[in-house]
Design a protein around this motif. Sequence first.
Motif, PDB file in Angstrom:
ATOM      1  N   ILE A 132       0.649  -1.175   0.018  1.00 53.32           N
ATOM      2  CA  ILE A 132       0.090   0.093   0.143  1.00 53.32           C
ATOM      3  C   ILE A 132       0.805   1.337  -0.051  1.00 53.32           C
ATOM      4  O   ILE A 132       1.692   1.425   0.618  1.00 53.32           O
ATOM      5  CB  ILE A 132      -0.789   0.152   1.206  1.00 53.32           C
ATOM      6  N   SER A 133       0.515   1.971  -0.866  1.00 52.49           N
ATOM      7  CA  SER A 133       1.305   3.407  -1.137  1.00 52.49           C
ATOM      8  C   SER A 133       0.083   4.620  -0.860  1.00 52.49           C
ATOM      9  O   SER A 133      -1.096   4.381  -0.884  1.00 52.49           O
ATOM     10  CB  SER A 133       1.847   3.566  -2.158  1.00 52.49           C
ATOM     11  N   THR A 134       0.609   5.714  -0.870  1.00 54.54           N
ATOM     12  CA  THR A 134      -0.140   6.903  -0.471  1.00 54.54           C
ATOM     13  C   THR A 134      -1.210   7.116  -1.735  1.00 54.54           C
ATOM     14  O   THR A 134      -2.471   7.515  -1.431  1.00 54.54           O
ATOM     15  CB  THR A 134       0.577   8.334  -0.309  1.00 54.54           C
ATOM     16  N   TYR A 135      -0.890   6.579  -3.012  1.00 50.87           N
ATOM     17  CA  TYR A 135      -1.815   6.913  -3.968  1.00 50.87           C
ATOM     18  C   TYR A 135      -3.096   5.870  -4.055  1.00 50.87           C
ATOM     19  O   TYR A 135      -4.217   6.105  -4.744  1.00 50.87           O
ATOM     20  CB  TYR A 135      -1.164   6.788  -5.511  1.00 50.87           C
ATOM     21  N   HIS A 136      -2.711   4.716  -3.102  1.00 51.28           N
ATOM     22  CA  HIS A 136      -4.086   3.862  -2.876  1.00 51.28           C
ATOM     23  C   HIS A 136      -5.031   4.765  -2.146  1.00 51.28           C
ATOM     24  O   HIS A 136      -6.374   4.140  -2.063  1.00 51.28           O
ATOM     25  CB  HIS A 136      -3.406   2.647  -2.094  1.00 51.28           C
ATOM     26  N   LEU A 137      -4.844   5.797  -1.416  1.00 51.43           N
ATOM     27  CA  LEU A 137      -5.681   6.215  -0.541  1.00 51.43           C
ATOM     28  C   LEU A 137      -6.544   7.291  -1.241  1.00 51.43           C
ATOM     29  O   LEU A 137      -7.453   7.938  -0.491  1.00 51.43           O
ATOM     30  CB  LEU A 137      -5.061   6.872   0.553  1.00 51.43           C
ATOM     31  N   THR A 138      -6.121   7.475  -2.547  1.00 52.69           N
ATOM     32  CA  THR A 138      -6.914   8.518  -3.485  1.00 52.69           C
ATOM     33  C   THR A 138      -7.981   7.805  -4.239  1.00 52.69           C
ATOM     34  O   THR A 138      -7.667   6.814  -4.923  1.00 52.69           O
ATOM     35  CB  THR A 138      -6.082   9.422  -4.317  1.00 52.69           C
ATOM     36  N   GLY A 139      -9.285   8.227  -3.984  1.00 53.22           N
ATOM     37  CA  GLY A 139     -10.365   7.725  -4.647  1.00 53.22           C
ATOM     38  C   GLY A 139     -10.519   8.013  -6.095  1.00 53.22           C
ATOM     39  O   GLY A 139      -9.957   8.767  -6.803  1.00 53.22           O
ATOM     40  N   THR A 140     -11.575   7.493  -6.721  1.00 50.32           N
ATOM     41  CA  THR A 140     -12.092   7.460  -7.957  1.00 50.32           C
ATOM     42  C   THR A 140     -13.352   8.141  -8.501  1.00 50.32           C
ATOM     43  O   THR A 140     -14.085   8.100  -7.379  1.00 50.32           O
ATOM     44  CB  THR A 140     -11.758   6.002  -9.019  1.00 50.32           C
ATOM     45  N   THR A 141     -13.657   8.503  -9.337  1.00 47.62           N
ATOM     46  CA  THR A 141     -15.146   9.271  -9.788  1.00 47.62           C
ATOM     47  C   THR A 141     -15.797   8.131 -10.712  1.00 47.62           C
ATOM     48  O   THR A 141     -14.929   7.437 -11.572  1.00 47.62           O
ATOM     49  CB  THR A 141     -15.177  10.549  -9.987  1.00 47.62           C
ATOM     50  N   GLY A 142     -16.858   8.551 -11.265  1.00 47.73           N
ATOM     51  CA  GLY A 142     -17.598   7.793 -12.306  1.00 47.73           C
ATOM     52  C   GLY A 142     -17.471   6.325 -12.117  1.00 47.73           C
ATOM     53  O   GLY A 142     -18.200   5.941 -11.117  1.00 47.73           O
ATOM     54  N   TYR A 143     -17.284   5.635 -13.131  1.00 47.75           N
ATOM     55  CA  TYR A 143     -17.039   4.598 -13.146  1.00 47.75           C
ATOM     56  C   TYR A 143     -16.383   3.481 -12.178  1.00 47.75           C
ATOM     57  O   TYR A 143     -16.465   2.387 -11.628  1.00 47.75           O
ATOM     58  CB  TYR A 143     -16.926   3.732 -14.561  1.00 47.75           C
ATOM     59  N   GLY A 144     -15.024   4.413 -12.021  1.00 45.41           N
ATOM     60  CA  GLY A 144     -14.051   3.766 -10.857  1.00 45.41           C
ATOM     61  C   GLY A 144     -13.195   2.780 -11.530  1.00 45.41           C
ATOM     62  O   GLY A 144     -12.812   1.797 -11.011  1.00 45.41           O
ATOM     63  N   LEU A 145     -13.177   2.861 -12.906  1.00 46.99           N
ATOM     64  CA  LEU A 145     -12.529   2.022 -13.446  1.00 46.99           C
ATOM     65  C   LEU A 145     -10.867   2.049 -13.114  1.00 46.99           C
ATOM     66  O   LEU A 145     -10.487   3.083 -12.996  1.00 46.99           O
ATOM     67  CB  LEU A 145     -12.407   2.377 -15.065  1.00 46.99           C
ATOM     68  N   GLY A 146     -10.293   0.867 -12.969  1.00 41.62           N
ATOM     69  CA  GLY A 146      -8.823   0.788 -12.645  1.00 41.62           C
ATOM     70  C   GLY A 146      -8.499   1.378 -11.295  1.00 41.62           C
ATOM     71  O   GLY A 146      -7.269   2.058 -11.071  1.00 41.62           O
ATOM     72  N   THR A 167     -23.641  -5.656  -7.924  1.00 36.74           N
ATOM     73  CA  THR A 167     -23.919  -4.730  -8.839  1.00 36.74           C
ATOM     74  C   THR A 167     -24.598  -5.511 -10.176  1.00 36.74           C
ATOM     75  O   THR A 167     -26.035  -5.209 -10.001  1.00 36.74           O
ATOM     76  CB  THR A 167     -22.175  -4.465  -9.423  1.00 36.74           C
ATOM     77  N   ALA A 168     -23.960  -6.061 -11.019  1.00 41.73           N
ATOM     78  CA  ALA A 168     -24.713  -6.631 -12.018  1.00 41.73           C
ATOM     79  C   ALA A 168     -23.639  -7.730 -12.665  1.00 41.73           C
ATOM     80  O   ALA A 168     -22.620  -7.519 -12.680  1.00 41.73           O
ATOM     81  CB  ALA A 168     -25.320  -5.675 -13.264  1.00 41.73           C
ATOM     82  N   PRO A 169     -24.311  -8.858 -13.483  1.00 39.62           N
ATOM     83  CA  PRO A 169     -23.576  -9.863 -13.980  1.00 39.62           C
ATOM     84  C   PRO A 169     -22.713  -9.129 -15.265  1.00 39.62           C
ATOM     85  O   PRO A 169     -23.144  -8.038 -15.958  1.00 39.62           O
ATOM     86  CB  PRO A 169     -24.539 -10.733 -14.686  1.00 39.62           C
ATOM     87  N   GLY A 170     -21.405  -9.144 -15.355  1.00 38.74           N
ATOM     88  CA  GLY A 170     -20.504  -8.658 -16.243  1.00 38.74           C
ATOM     89  C   GLY A 170     -19.960  -7.381 -15.688  1.00 38.74           C
ATOM     90  O   GLY A 170     -18.858  -6.894 -16.236  1.00 38.74           O
ATOM     91  N   ILE A 171     -20.395  -6.949 -14.497  1.00 36.96           N
ATOM     92  CA  ILE A 171     -19.721  -5.735 -13.932  1.00 36.96           C
ATOM     93  C   ILE A 171     -18.977  -6.188 -12.411  1.00 36.96           C
ATOM     94  O   ILE A 171     -17.874  -6.063 -12.397  1.00 36.96           O
ATOM     95  CB  ILE A 171     -20.764  -4.729 -13.451  1.00 36.96           C
ATOM     96  N   GLY A 172     -19.568  -6.992 -11.792  1.00 35.41           N
ATOM     97  CA  GLY A 172     -19.154  -7.411 -10.665  1.00 35.41           C
ATOM     98  C   GLY A 172     -18.452  -6.724  -9.862  1.00 35.41           C
ATOM     99  O   GLY A 172     -18.846  -5.749  -9.125  1.00 35.41           O
ATOM    100  N   ARG A 173     -16.966  -7.090  -9.522  1.00 34.02           N
ATOM    101  CA  ARG A 173     -16.119  -6.094  -8.568  1.00 34.02           C
ATOM    102  C   ARG A 173     -15.361  -4.924  -9.325  1.00 34.02           C
ATOM    103  O   ARG A 173     -14.498  -4.332  -8.697  1.00 34.02           O
ATOM    104  CB  ARG A 173     -15.083  -6.877  -7.742  1.00 34.02           C
ATOM    105  N   ASP A 174     -15.438  -4.794 -10.588  1.00 33.71           N
ATOM    106  CA  ASP A 174     -14.481  -4.354 -11.407  1.00 33.71           C
ATOM    107  C   ASP A 174     -14.948  -2.708 -11.538  1.00 33.71           C
ATOM    108  O   ASP A 174     -14.035  -2.050 -12.201  1.00 33.71           O
ATOM    109  CB  ASP A 174     -14.447  -4.864 -12.905  1.00 33.71           C
ATOM    110  N   VAL A 175     -16.209  -2.431 -11.379  1.00 37.71           N
ATOM    111  CA  VAL A 175     -16.530  -1.064 -11.451  1.00 37.71           C
ATOM    112  C   VAL A 175     -16.951  -0.482  -9.990  1.00 37.71           C
ATOM    113  O   VAL A 175     -17.546  -1.433  -9.194  1.00 37.71           O
ATOM    114  CB  VAL A 175     -17.637  -0.974 -12.527  1.00 37.71           C
ATOM    115  N   GLY A 176     -17.040   0.694  -9.809  1.00 36.71           N
ATOM    116  CA  GLY A 176     -17.613   1.119  -8.536  1.00 36.71           C
ATOM    117  C   GLY A 176     -16.436   2.487  -7.951  1.00 36.71           C
ATOM    118  O   GLY A 176     -15.613   2.223  -7.414  1.00 36.71           O
ATOM    119  N   ALA A 177     -17.046   3.671  -8.206  1.00 35.87           N
ATOM    120  CA  ALA A 177     -15.916   4.718  -7.746  1.00 35.87           C
ATOM    121  C   ALA A 177     -15.887   4.792  -6.039  1.00 35.87           C
ATOM    122  O   ALA A 177     -16.978   4.333  -5.532  1.00 35.87           O
ATOM    123  CB  ALA A 177     -16.616   6.109  -8.043  1.00 35.87           C
TER     124      ALA A 177
END
Length: 427
Positions: A56-70, A268-278
């Motif tokens: 874990i590094s400091t950049y892991h503490l910064t969140g995402t918006t929208g779909y939250g991809l990657g 979430t939904a089939p095909g989305i699972g854990r890979d999306v979510g801001a």
Amino acid sequence: MRYNGGLELTYGKLPAHIAEAVDYANQALAKQSVQIEQTSEKNHTKVLHAFQEANISTYHLTGTTGYGLGDAGRDNLDRIIASIMGTESGMLRHQFVSGTHAISSVLYGLLRPGDHFISVSGTPYDTLQQVIGIKGNQAGTLIDLGINFDILPLAEDNSIQIKQLDSLVKPETKLFILQRSQGYEWRNSLSIKQIEDFVKVAKAKYPYIDIFIDNCYGELVEEKEPGDIGADIMAGSLIKNLGGTLAPTGGYIAGREDLVAKAANRFTAPGIGRDVGATLDNLRLLYQGLFFSPLTVCEAIKGAVFSAAFWKKLGFEVHPQPEDERTDIIQAIKLNSQARMISFCQGLQKGSPIDAHVLPVPSEMPGYVDEVIMAGGTFIQGATSEFSADGPLREPYAVYMQGAISHIYVKNANILAALNLMDNNLL
């Protein structure tokens, strides 16, 4: 006797019987503190190693918006929760609105119309009864969808009646569910050893039936988690143990990869699972709360031991007993009357850091059939990790206390509850 809440550490001005109860409770806590702290130290080390292994590094503490991809912060939290719970996979999300939501995601993800499952630890918690469809009149329950359910009561000695399972298991049985905590029941919570004994027998006899643990209130109380002893999947809330009093909301699921994937598809939904979510601005608090959680669980257990001894000395029936081994953070106190239960919670509220001036009253709550009263002046609404007491207004009028940012203010709140009872001629 009116009391302003400004308690001195010596409690020198307290009525004699309350001061004696404080002394008795302090002594009871002193006898157990070393063991409690040793378990906390081992669990804190385990959590630390999980963080280090995930790099874990400091950049892991910064969140995402929208779909939250990657979202690397989200994905690494999943790895950490799996490591702590002793499983191959996991998901930790702030979007879970409660422990019941996380548990429901597992049930709806794993079960299909025509399937059958069994609660082998007796009647499930109140909110889950409505999810299943055995109470209330909600649409979309498991029973409404054609999923069948049976209850195996615990034996009088609180053991799991595994020899009675043959009478309930059917060809369509897909899942055993165990509730680790006592919930709103006057019984022992299930220890890791009890769960382990069940898992060994059930896996030998029914290898095709998965085992699901409602892990709420039990995380990091003992040195092992259900994943360490062979349970297939578990779920819980982040405003309970694993949020460390900092997580603003959320829940988690951990278990076998294929089962977590099914639950994620339901979440979430089939095909989305854990890979999306801001993750928005929540990651730092989720990481920090998870890291703190062994320490706040330690404080909660200390508060529970003090509370058990304090109220026992004042003549009330308590469960567990002060000297009992703990497998969750809940402490039950039987008050035996509605008036005493309300007065208790109103006194306890006076010891809170937030809303100490507010008077809790019984009210309806989503997911509950009976009215519930809750004392909990918490920084995060409803966070039982911080310290609260609640219960349904029904016999035997018991309150269930849990959590602590600090066991010291748990002491304060208990004393104020006793003084409030005395003010109302109920003690």
